[in-house]
Design an enzyme around this catalytic site. Structure first.
Site, PDB file in Angstrom:
ATOM      1  N   HIS A   1       0.825  -1.207   0.000  1.00  0.00           N
ATOM      2  CA  HIS A   1       0.000   0.000   0.000  1.00  0.00           C
ATOM      3  C   HIS A   1       0.863   1.262   0.000  1.00  0.00           C
ATOM      4  CE1 HIS A   1      -3.098   2.673   2.182  1.00  0.00           C
ATOM      5  NE2 HIS A   1      -3.560   2.454   0.975  1.00  0.00           N
TER       6      HIS A   1
ATOM      7  N   HIS B   1      -1.602  10.543  -2.158  1.00  0.00           N
ATOM      8  CA  HIS B   1      -2.829   9.914  -1.685  1.00  0.00           C
ATOM      9  C   HIS B   1      -4.061  10.723  -2.012  1.00  0.00           C
ATOM     10  CE1 HIS B   1      -5.942   9.017   1.455  1.00  0.00           C
ATOM     11  NE2 HIS B   1      -5.777   7.857   0.876  1.00  0.00           N
TER      12      HIS B   1
END
Length: 335
Positions: A24, A66
Site C-alpha cells: 500500500h 494519496h
C-alpha cells in the site's frame, strides 16, 4: 503422513491461487508513502504489486499522492513562495483547505519533499523523505524489480470536471499493460476505463465502508460490478466486522458472494499499529504500538481473499507462506 482438517484445506487453496501481496503506497509502515524508497522496500519485502494513488498536476502529469491536497504528505507549507496558493475548494463533495496538486506544475511539485503522513504513529518514517514521483516512474521502479502495479485513480470524475481528464491521461500513458491493475472508488471512472481499454484491462472497483457504498456489495451490486470490472477492493471492515468500540464481532460472506459473481477480492488496508487493529489484537495501550497484524492477515487469507493491500508487506508474505505450508501429521512415539 496424512493431512486433514481446516488448516490443510486452507493450505491447499492458498498453494493453488497464491493471493497477491499488494504494498500500500509502497511499504508505508516503514517509509513515507509514495516515495522511491518505499516502493523499492516493498519489492524487497516480497510484495507482488505496489499500490500508488494517482492525481493530476496543472500541466497534465500523472503524479502519485494519496489525495490532491498536499499538506499532509509534503513540506509544501514550508515553502514561502507557495503560500499564496493555499485555498479552499470542494473536492468530490468535500470542502477542503490546503494546497492542491492541480495548482502546481510537475516542475514545481519536484521542488517539494515527500514526508511521513503520520509522524505521531510512525516516527521512524520521519527519518526518510523523497521527491514527488510520477506514475510512469512508479511503473518503471516496479518493472525493474519484476513486480506489478495496482494504481488507484483518485476522484477521476471530479478531476475531469475541472479540466484534467485523468482516465484519458492514464489510458494514454500506461493503458492495458499486463502488469498494471487499475482501481478506483469512482464507479463512473472504472466504467470509463473499461470503455477505453476493453476487456484486456485488469480493473477493480474499490468499495469503502460508508453506507453510500452498501449497494455495491449486494448480490445485484456485485453482479453489476462484474459487467465492467474483474474484482472488488473492499474495506477490510466489510469482511471482518467490528462494533463501534472496535471489537471484532464476526465475519461477513462478502468474499464468497463476490466469488459467486466471478469477482476477485483484495481488501484494504492491513496495518500493524494498534490504532488500526481490533481490540483483541492490540498489544498495550499505545496507539502507535505494534499489535498482532499477523492474526488479522491470516484470518483474511483463510477466508479466501485473492489479494491483500497492506502497509506491512513482510507480514502478509510471512503469513501467506505459513498458511500455504503443508501441514505436518502429529509425531507419535514408536511402539
Amino acid at each position: 503422513m496424512h493431512e486433514t482438517g481446516l488448516a490443510t484445506a486452507t493450505a491447499t487453496r492458498l498453494r493453488a491461487r497464491r493471493p497477491a501481496v499488494i504494498g500500500h503506497r509502497g511499504a508505508a509502515a516503514h517509509r513515507p508513502e509514495h516515495t522511491r524508497a518505499g516502493y523499492e522496500l516493498a519489492a524487497e519485502l516480497g510484495a507482488d504489486r505496489v499500490e500508488p494513488d494517482v492525481v493530476v498536476s496543472r500541466d497534465g502529469a500523472l503524479v502519485v499522492r494519496h489525495e490532491n491536497e498536499l499538506s499532509l504528505s509534503t513540506d509544501v507549507a514550508a515553502h514561502p513562495g507557495f503560500a499564496h496558493r493555499r485555498r479552499t475548494q470542494e473536492v468530490a463533495g468535500v470542502e477542503t483547505t490546503g494546497w492542491f496538486v492541480e495548482d502546481f506544475t510537475l516542475a514545481e511539485l519536484r521542488t517539494l519533499r515527500a514526508v511521513e503522513r503520520w509522524p505521531h504513529l510512525r516516527p521512524g518514517g520521519t527519518l526518510h523523505e523523497g521527491t514527488v514521483l510520477t506514475l510512469r516512474e512508479v511503473v518503471e521502479i516496479a518493472r525493474a524489480r519484476g513486480i506489478g502495479v495496482q494504481a488507484e485513480l483518485k476522484n477521476p470524475s471530479w478531476s475531469a470536471s475541472v479540466g484534467l481528464p485523468m482516465v484519458e491521461l492514464a489510458c494514454a500513458e500506461v493503458g492495458a499493460a499486463p502488469d498494471v491493475v487499475w482501481q478506483s472508488f469512482d464507479v463512473a471512472g472504472v466504467q470509463e476505463l473499461r470503455a477505453r481499454l476493453g476487456a484486456a484491462a485488469s480493473l477493480v472497483q474499490l468499495v469503502g465502508d460508508e453506507p453510500a457504498h452498501d449497494h455495491l456489495v449486494t448480490p445485484a451490486g456485485l453482479r453489476g460490478i462484474s459487467t465492467y470490472a474483474g474484482g472488488i477492493g473492499p474495506s477490510k471492515h466489510r469482511v471482518l466486522l467490528r462494533d463501534a468500540e472496535g471489537t471484532l464481532v464476526g465475519v461477513s460472506d462478502l468474499v464468497a458472494q463476490a466469488h459467486r459473481a466471478g469477482l476477485t477480492v483484495a481488501p484494504f488496508t492491513v496495518r500493524a499499529e494498534n490504532a488500526f487493529l481490533p481490540l483483541h489484537l492490540r498489544r498495550g495501550t499505545d496507539p502507535a504500538g505494534l499489535g498482532d497484524a499477523g492474526t488479522e492477515t491470516r484470518l483474511l487469507l483463510a477466508l479466501g481473499v485473492d489479494g491483500l493491500i497492506t502497509d506491512n508487506p513482510e507480514i502478509a508474505v510471512r503469513e501467506r507462506a505459513a498458511l500455504a505450508a503443508p501441514a505436518l501429521a502429529p509425531v507419535r512415539p514408536r511402539p
